[in-house]
Design an enzyme around this catalytic site. Structure first.
Site, mmCIF file in Angstrom:
data_model
loop_
_atom_site.group_PDB
_atom_site.id
_atom_site.type_symbol
_atom_site.label_atom_id
_atom_site.label_comp_id
_atom_site.label_asym_id
_atom_site.label_seq_id
_atom_site.Cartn_x
_atom_site.Cartn_y
_atom_site.Cartn_z
ATOM 1 N N GLY A 17 0.411 -2.186 -11.286
ATOM 2 C CA GLY A 17 -0.608 -1.772 -10.328
ATOM 3 C C GLY A 17 -0.380 -0.340 -9.886
ATOM 4 O O GLY A 17 0.752 0.165 -9.955
ATOM 5 N N GLN A 42 -1.027 6.913 -4.443
ATOM 6 C CA GLN A 42 0.166 7.185 -5.252
ATOM 7 C C GLN A 42 -0.029 8.360 -6.205
ATOM 8 O O GLN A 42 0.932 8.902 -6.741
ATOM 9 C CB GLN A 42 0.549 5.938 -6.074
ATOM 10 N N CYS A 78 8.216 -0.462 -6.899
ATOM 11 C CA CYS A 78 7.028 0.376 -6.717
ATOM 12 C C CYS A 78 7.252 1.684 -7.458
ATOM 13 O O CYS A 78 8.338 2.253 -7.388
ATOM 14 C CB CYS A 78 6.818 0.631 -5.231
ATOM 15 N N LEU A 79 6.213 2.148 -8.149
ATOM 16 C CA LEU A 79 6.341 3.405 -8.893
ATOM 17 C C LEU A 79 6.613 4.582 -7.955
ATOM 18 O O LEU A 79 7.154 5.598 -8.377
ATOM 19 C CB LEU A 79 5.073 3.674 -9.712
ATOM 20 N N HIS A 93 0.347 -5.859 -2.489
ATOM 21 C CA HIS A 93 1.131 -4.623 -2.583
ATOM 22 C C HIS A 93 0.203 -3.403 -2.664
ATOM 23 O O HIS A 93 0.405 -2.413 -1.953
ATOM 24 C CB HIS A 93 2.042 -4.718 -3.817
ATOM 25 N N GLU A 94 -0.837 -3.490 -3.506
ATOM 26 C CA GLU A 94 -1.738 -2.344 -3.686
ATOM 27 C C GLU A 94 -2.612 -2.118 -2.446
ATOM 28 O O GLU A 94 -2.855 -0.977 -2.060
ATOM 29 C CB GLU A 94 -2.614 -2.508 -4.934
ATOM 30 N N HIS A 112 -0.770 -0.240 0.076
ATOM 31 C CA HIS A 112 -0.744 1.206 -0.198
ATOM 32 C C HIS A 112 -1.941 1.900 0.456
ATOM 33 O O HIS A 112 -1.827 3.010 0.964
ATOM 34 C CB HIS A 112 -0.807 1.468 -1.705
HETATM 35 CO CO CO Z 1 3.555 0.438 -5.123
#
Ligand code: CO
Length: 171
Positions: free
Chosen positions: A46, A51, A93-94, A135-136, A139
């Site tokens: 995701g 991000q 998480c990226l 999670h997304e 963000h």
């Molecule tokens: Co993330």
């Protein structure tokens, strides 16, 4: 299509509450394409617009195994309208590289969103899809998974990243 640079903690864009998308114009369509490519190349399951530096309520998700057929989910202005159960999931998480921690989340969620055609849609997610959705959407509200850990754990992780950030700025 292009692979975009991923913003990492403590970049302030990750803490902002994103604004809704009013119109799905060519710029948004391009951003969706680029975000999908960025997510697949990372690889990740995701990616949310903040991000990649855009404070917009937009996220892409694909929880299918990397070696199988793709199933891209594009979420515009998503919101959780129902949630039930509880589960713990080992998340990463990226934007928080080299960090995995167990996070408590709802086991099942229903999310209302707009698709790329601007139509209202709804998806029910369980297991990894439920986790990715939560999670997304977090963000988009400026919340990282580390914000959902115990205060002690969160402090340790933040310290590590702040130190790293300082070292990088020295170079
Ligand atoms: Co993330």
């Amino acid at each position: 299509m292009a692979v975009l640079e991923i913003c990492t903690f403590p970049n302030p864009v990750l803490k902002q509450k994103s604004r809704p998308i009013q119109k799905i114009d060519p710029k948004i369509l391009q951003l969706v394409q680029d975000m999908a490519e960025t997510m697949y190349s990372a690889p990740g399951v995701g990616l949310a617009a903040p991000q990649v530096g855009h404070s917009l309520r937009l996220a892409v998700i694909d929880v299918t195994p990397a070696d199988g057929p793709k199933n891209l989910l594009v979420l515009i202005n998503p919101e959780i309208v129902a949630a039930e159960g509880e589960c713990t999931w080992d998340e990463g998480c990226l934007s928080v590289p080299d960090c995995n921690e167990e996070v408590k989340r709802s086991k099942k969620v229903v999310v209302r969103y707009q698709n790329l055609q601007g139509e209202n849609a709804e998806i029910t997610g369980e297991e990894i899809l439920a986790i990715a959705l939560q999670h997304e959407i977090d963000h988009l509200d400026g919340i990282l998974f580390i914000d959902r850990l115990s205060p002690l754990k969160r402090r340790l992780i933040k310290k590590k990243f702040q130190k790293k950030d300082k070292e990088e700025k020295k170079l």
